[in-house]
Design an enzyme around this catalytic site. Structure first.
Site, PDB file in Angstrom:
ATOM      1  NE  ARG A  59      -2.718  -1.413   3.441  1.00 28.59           N
ATOM      2  CZ  ARG A  59      -2.931  -2.685   3.804  1.00 28.59           C
ATOM      3  NH1 ARG A  59      -3.519  -3.526   2.961  1.00 28.59           N
ATOM      4  NH2 ARG A  59      -2.557  -3.120   4.995  1.00 28.59           N
ATOM      5  CG  ASP A  97     -14.472  -8.458  -3.639  1.00 32.27           C
ATOM      6  OD1 ASP A  97     -13.238  -8.491  -3.457  1.00 32.27           O
ATOM      7  OD2 ASP A  97     -15.253  -9.287  -3.130  1.00 32.27           O
ATOM      8  CG  ASP A 146      -4.570  -8.439  -3.414  1.00 36.29           C
ATOM      9  OD1 ASP A 146      -3.896  -9.484  -3.370  1.00 36.29           O
ATOM     10  OD2 ASP A 146      -4.966  -7.852  -2.393  1.00 36.29           O
ATOM     11  CB  CYS A 186      -2.398 -14.409  -1.346  1.00 34.58           C
ATOM     12  SG  CYS A 186      -3.983 -15.146  -1.730  1.00 34.58           S
TER      13      CYS A 186
END
Length: 220
Positions: A59, A97, A146, A186
């Site tokens: 960030r 999302d 992400d 991730c």
């Protein structure tokens, strides 16, 4: 308050646990302070701990590239990257999302940091599909990818790699000239070398001239 309710516990034949261990129940909303940013966090029901502390260095890096930028924030969750970008002068952020509750929490975080509804837009749906729609609209952005964990086992590595490549290809196609693509994984089974190869292949497929300006990893 313990949140030991992740799937890995089942693989280790351990029971899932979630709830108060000692003292009073958590409030419905915790306020996290990160530099000059505020985030409302649901510690009881949010994903994992409700907030991704491991991305705080990313960030900080994003803030160096946000001034006067039109940002596409894919897999936005509750909007931590959006807040960071707008705090550093981004002109607009489009958040995408699949979770309507997460986007509702994102709206709370926008208000908490003093941003108006004109400074951002939310789209709820499958991000892979939404990226294709934006491509048809000929939109151009600085892009943040992400995604959630797309590789949860060694068996899923190849299919996950294809999904990461598909995402990156669309990210590059939507990237404005001179723009910056932040690309994350991730998935613990996804090595840095393989992820770099996937990203490079996606750039070639998209016809983008790209260079690596920074490697990101978990915050200390």
């Amino acid at each position: 308050h313990e949140r030991s309710d992740v799937s890995i516990r089942r693989k280790e034949q351990l029971p899932g646990r979630s709830g108060v261990v000692m003292g009073a129940e958590l409030p419905e909303e915790l306020i996290v302070h990160e530099e000059d940013m505020l985030f409302a966090v649901d510690g009881r029901k949010g994903q994992k701990t409700g907030f991704y502390f491991d991305l705080r260095t990313a960030r900080k890096v994003l803030r160096n590239f946000s001034d006067r930028c039109d940002i596409l924030n894919c897999f936005s969750y509750t909007g931590a990257f959006a807040v960071a970008a707008l705090k550093s002068g981004a002109s607009h952020v489009l958040n995408m999302d699949s979770s309507a509750p997460a986007l509702k929490q994102l709206e709370r975080n926008m208000a908490l940091n003093g941003f108006s509804e004109e400074q951002y837009e939310n789209r709820c749906g499958d991000v892979f599909t939404l990226l294709r729609e934006l491509d048809k609209e000929k939109r151009q952005f600085d892009v943040i990818l992400d995604p959630p964990k797309l590789v949860d086992s060694q068996r899923a590595l190849m299919s996950g790699a294809r999904a990461y490549q598909d995402l990156a290809r669309h990210g590059f196609k939507l990237l404005k000239k001179g723009g910056v693509l932040f690309n994350f994984s991730c998935s613990g089974l996804m090595t840095a070398d393989l992820f770099q190869k996937i990203t490079a292949s996606a750039a070639l497929e998209a016809g983008a001239e790209a260079r690596i300006i920074c490697h990101l990893e978990q915050a200390p």
